[in-house]
Design a protein around this motif. Structure first.
Motif, short mmCIF file in Angstrom:
data_model
loop_
_atom_site.label_atom_id
_atom_site.label_comp_id
_atom_site.label_asym_id
_atom_site.label_seq_id
_atom_site.Cartn_x
_atom_site.Cartn_y
_atom_site.Cartn_z
N PRO A 109 0.80 -1.23 0.00
CA PRO A 109 0.00 0.00 0.00
C PRO A 109 0.83 1.27 0.00
CG PRO A 109 -0.09 -1.08 2.14
CD PRO A 109 0.59 -2.04 1.21
N LYS A 110 0.38 2.25 -0.80
CA LYS A 110 1.01 3.56 -0.82
C LYS A 110 0.41 4.47 0.24
CE LYS A 110 2.26 3.61 -5.74
NZ LYS A 110 2.16 4.36 -7.02
N VAL A 111 -0.85 4.22 0.58
CA VAL A 111 -1.56 5.05 1.55
C VAL A 111 -2.32 4.17 2.54
CG1 VAL A 111 -3.40 6.76 1.89
CG2 VAL A 111 -1.81 7.00 -0.04
N ILE A 112 -2.26 4.56 3.81
CA ILE A 112 -3.07 3.92 4.85
C ILE A 112 -3.96 4.99 5.46
CG2 ILE A 112 -3.05 2.87 7.15
CD1 ILE A 112 -0.47 1.48 6.43
N VAL A 113 -5.23 4.65 5.64
CA VAL A 113 -6.18 5.55 6.29
C VAL A 113 -6.66 4.91 7.58
CG1 VAL A 113 -8.41 6.72 6.10
CG2 VAL A 113 -6.92 6.56 4.10
N LEU A 140 -5.15 10.06 9.33
CA LEU A 140 -6.19 9.76 10.31
C LEU A 140 -7.43 10.55 9.91
CD1 LEU A 140 -7.06 8.53 13.07
CD2 LEU A 140 -6.20 10.63 14.15
N ILE A 141 -8.53 9.85 9.65
CA ILE A 141 -9.78 10.50 9.25
C ILE A 141 -10.86 10.21 10.29
CG2 ILE A 141 -11.63 10.55 7.53
CD1 ILE A 141 -9.60 10.15 5.37
N ASN A 142 -11.45 11.27 10.81
CA ASN A 142 -12.51 11.15 11.81
C ASN A 142 -13.87 11.21 11.11
OD1 ASN A 142 -14.27 11.36 13.98
ND2 ASN A 142 -13.80 13.52 14.34
N THR A 143 -14.61 10.11 11.15
CA THR A 143 -15.94 10.07 10.53
C THR A 143 -17.04 10.25 11.57
OG1 THR A 143 -16.12 7.66 10.77
CG2 THR A 143 -15.09 8.49 8.75
N GLY A 144 -16.63 10.74 12.76
CA GLY A 144 -17.59 10.90 13.85
C GLY A 144 -18.36 12.20 13.80
N TRP A 145 -18.37 12.92 14.93
CA TRP A 145 -19.27 14.07 15.07
C TRP A 145 -18.55 15.39 14.86
CZ3 TRP A 145 -20.46 9.38 16.48
CH2 TRP A 145 -21.80 8.98 16.44
N SER A 146 -19.31 16.38 14.39
CA SER A 146 -18.80 17.72 14.14
C SER A 146 -19.79 18.72 14.72
CB SER A 146 -18.62 17.96 12.64
OG SER A 146 -18.18 19.27 12.38
N GLY A 147 -19.28 19.88 15.21
CA GLY A 147 -20.17 20.90 15.75
C GLY A 147 -20.60 20.64 17.17
N LEU A 183 -9.45 15.34 9.51
CA LEU A 183 -8.40 14.86 8.62
C LEU A 183 -7.04 15.32 9.14
CD1 LEU A 183 -7.39 13.61 5.92
CD2 LEU A 183 -7.92 15.80 4.83
N SER A 184 -6.11 14.39 9.27
CA SER A 184 -4.75 14.75 9.69
C SER A 184 -3.76 13.75 9.14
CB SER A 184 -4.65 14.83 11.21
OG SER A 184 -5.10 13.65 11.83
N LYS A 185 -2.50 14.20 9.03
CA LYS A 185 -1.43 13.37 8.49
C LYS A 185 -0.53 12.93 9.64
CE LYS A 185 1.96 13.43 4.70
NZ LYS A 185 2.56 14.29 3.63
N LEU A 186 -0.10 11.66 9.61
CA LEU A 186 0.69 11.10 10.71
C LEU A 186 2.10 10.72 10.25
CD1 LEU A 186 -1.99 8.63 12.19
CD2 LEU A 186 -1.56 11.00 12.88
N THR A 187 3.04 10.89 11.16
CA THR A 187 4.38 10.35 10.94
C THR A 187 4.34 8.84 11.19
OG1 THR A 187 4.98 10.64 13.27
CG2 THR A 187 5.41 12.50 11.78
N LYS A 188 5.42 8.13 10.89
CA LYS A 188 5.46 6.69 11.16
C LYS A 188 5.21 6.43 12.64
CE LYS A 188 9.12 4.22 12.01
NZ LYS A 188 10.41 3.50 11.94
N GLU A 189 5.90 7.21 13.50
CA GLU A 189 5.75 7.03 14.94
C GLU A 189 4.33 7.41 15.39
OE1 GLU A 189 9.81 7.17 13.74
OE2 GLU A 189 8.25 8.73 13.51
#
Length: 533
Positions: free
Chosen positions: A345-349, A429-436, A362-368
């Motif tokens: 895989p090139k991308v992991i979500v 890291l994608i959060n599909t939970g709640w907003s507002g 939505l956020s981008k993570l380092t390996k650690e």
């Protein structure tokens, strides 16, 4: 796959005799048509207007994690992460229940599915599933990997699942916590399931088995979905039930490898299963057309309310359970790839459903950072996935699948880190939970926006945008994403009460830190990649 004309062979009969059961009649690898016909005749289910078979699982409409045990013996004593997830049971109790089950099925009609777990022929596991209900055999046939005629003729099961819905344990006699039990014996290569009709127990018990076996071979087992782009790029989607693995990986612009369970070997990614087990509460044809269209002849609907007059499924009715399910073979997804394998895989979500409504969408993570969030496995248990869950509840599930991970989280995280380094994989890291606001105040993030975030991650659109660093959650958040309003990307801007947001955000960051304290001997760089409350 066309069923062989005759699947009962001398070799098969001798295997059944050696297993120690004496049924009055046994059916092996029947076709979906035959299994559906028998299920209807036996009043196990009804045919709907879609052509699918609708069944009810009674009292148990989700997994029973407290009733799952692993035999504690020389093989497992020092290798299993014993605790609130992995409960030990002594061998003598296992054997006692097994002997009672064999006696119980004597003279009864049984159904057998012989096949595999794993689409990679080099790393698959040959299995046998024995049931006392035809619809459960249909489920096994659709969810596991189906054999060719030649493979079936020469089948030698390495692991057996004996799932007898009508057999109940007696807790005070058998030493179980209730009449329901899921018992895994890794030495005898046998799984016993009784008193629950929830078919997901079969697939998840074998998932647990694979999660134990594969790390010894340097293969990373994963609770994730996977798909491939037109250019051959593979992507993984991690997350617990209800976070969007199935929905977001069923992308009409990408080919589906699988929706739930995979392994990552030196050859690439491979699906453990031959089908999908999709949640279908509030299923919408426009939002999820591939799942909608897969619900047809041969598919199984679990606990979906069916109109008695029209026989039409009502996917919006959660009166039986919020955990309504549809089981169907991968062939029902037009974009599925066969065999179900892909490259590195090139991308992991990572998918999470934050019920507090404070984690960035939505956020981008380092390996650690990826290893930190993988070990943390933060999400919210959603209604119906387990008995007793009525509304979202914040939880940390190691490896985004603690109920299915027998070994310590550090074992799996180490494999993840090695794979990311070796193949230069990017993690979001994608959060599909709640907003507002939190659950009850805010709203669930639109699947339209979640899809746009995933698309941006997979197409490289996020490689060219600016990021801001969130000091509290210690992640990099893009300031823009195609198809998503900029204000949605910053959860604080969606809250009317900013002070309440700050309190909730700090609360969640502290929850992350407190949870991570349970892990011992973790590298400092992984700890430092975590939240900073």
């Amino acid at each position: 796959m066309t069923d062989p004309k005759s699947t009962i062979t001398t070799k098969f009969v001798s295997q059944i005799d050696a297993f120690g059961i004496k049924p009055s009649k046994i059916h092996r690898n029947l076709s979906p048509e035959n299994l559906v016909e028998m299920a209807v005749q036996k009043n196990e289910g009804i045919l709907t207007t879609t052509g699918s078979l609708a069944v009810k699982t009674g009292k148990y409409t989700g997994r029973s994690p407290d009733d799952r045990y692993i035999v504690d013996d020389d093989e497992t004593h020092d290798t299993i992460d014993w605790g609130k997830v992995n409960h030990p049971i002594p061998l003598d109790r296992f054997d006692k229940i097994f002997n009672k089950m064999k006696k119980f099925v004597e003279g009864k009609e049984l159904f057998v599915f012989d096949g595999f777990v794993g689409a990679d022929t080099e790393n698959r596991l040959a299995i046998r599933v024995i049931n006392d209900h035809s619809w459960q055999s249909l489920f096994a046939r659709q969810l596991f990997v189906r054999p060719s005629a030649a493979e079936l003729e020469n089948h030698e099961p390495e692991f057996t699942v004996l799932c007898i819905n009508d057999f109940e344990a007696i807790p005070e006699v058998d030493g179980t916590g209730s009449n329901v039990f899921i018992l895994i014996n890794l030495t005898k290569k046998l799984v016993l399931i009784g008193s629950t009709s929830y078919a997901g127990e079969m697939k998840k018990s074998m998932f647990s088995v694979m999660n134990y076996l594969l790390p010894k071979r340097g293969i990373f087992p994963m609770h994730c979905s996977a798909n491939i782009g037109k250019s051959g790029d593979t992507a993984l989607f991690f997350g617990l039930s209800g976070t969007g693995k199935t929905s977001l990986s069923a992308d009409p612009n990408r080919m589906l490898i699988g929706d739930d369970e995979h392994g990552w070997s030196d050859n690439g990614v491979f699906n453990f299963e031959g089908g999908c087990y999709a949640k279908c509460i509030n299923l919408n044809q426009e939002a999820e057309p591939q799942i909608w269209n897969a619900i047809r002849s041969g598919a199984v609907l679990e606990n979906v309310v069916i109109d008695k007059q029209t026989l039409k499924p009502n996917f919006d009715d959660g009166s039986l359970t919020e955990n309504t399910r549809a089981a169907y073979p991968l062939e029902y997804i037009p974009t599925a790839v066969f065999p179900s394998v892909g490259g590195h895989p090139k991308v992991i979500v990572f998918l999470t459903a934050d019920a507090l409504g404070v984690l960035p969408p939505l956020s981008k993570l380092t390996k650690e950072g990826a290893m930190y969030h993988f070990m943390s496995g933060y999400t919210s248990k959603l209604a119906g996935t387990e008995r007793g869950i009525k509304e979202p509840k914040a939880t940390f599930s190691e490896c985004f699948g603690a109920p299915f991970m027998p070994r310590p989280a550090e074992v799996y995280a180490k494999l993840l880190g090695e794979k990311i380094s070796n193949h230069k994989t990017v993690v979001y890291l994608i959060n599909t939970g709640w907003s507002g606001g939190p659950y009850g105040v805010g709203k669930r993030i639109s699947i339209k926006y979640s899809r746009a975030m995933v698309t941006a991650a997979l197409t490289g659109a996020l490689d060219i945008v600016k990021y801001r660093h969130d000091p509290l959650f210690n992640v990099d958040v893009p300031t823009e994403c195609p198809g998503v309003p900029s204000e949605v990307l910053d959860p604080k801007t969606t809250w009317q009460d900013k002070d309440a947001y700050e309190l909730s955000a700090k609360k969640l960051a502290q929850m992350f830190a407190d949870n991570f304290n349970k892990f011992k001997n973790v590298a400092p760089e992984i700890i430092n990649a975590g939240t900073k409350p």
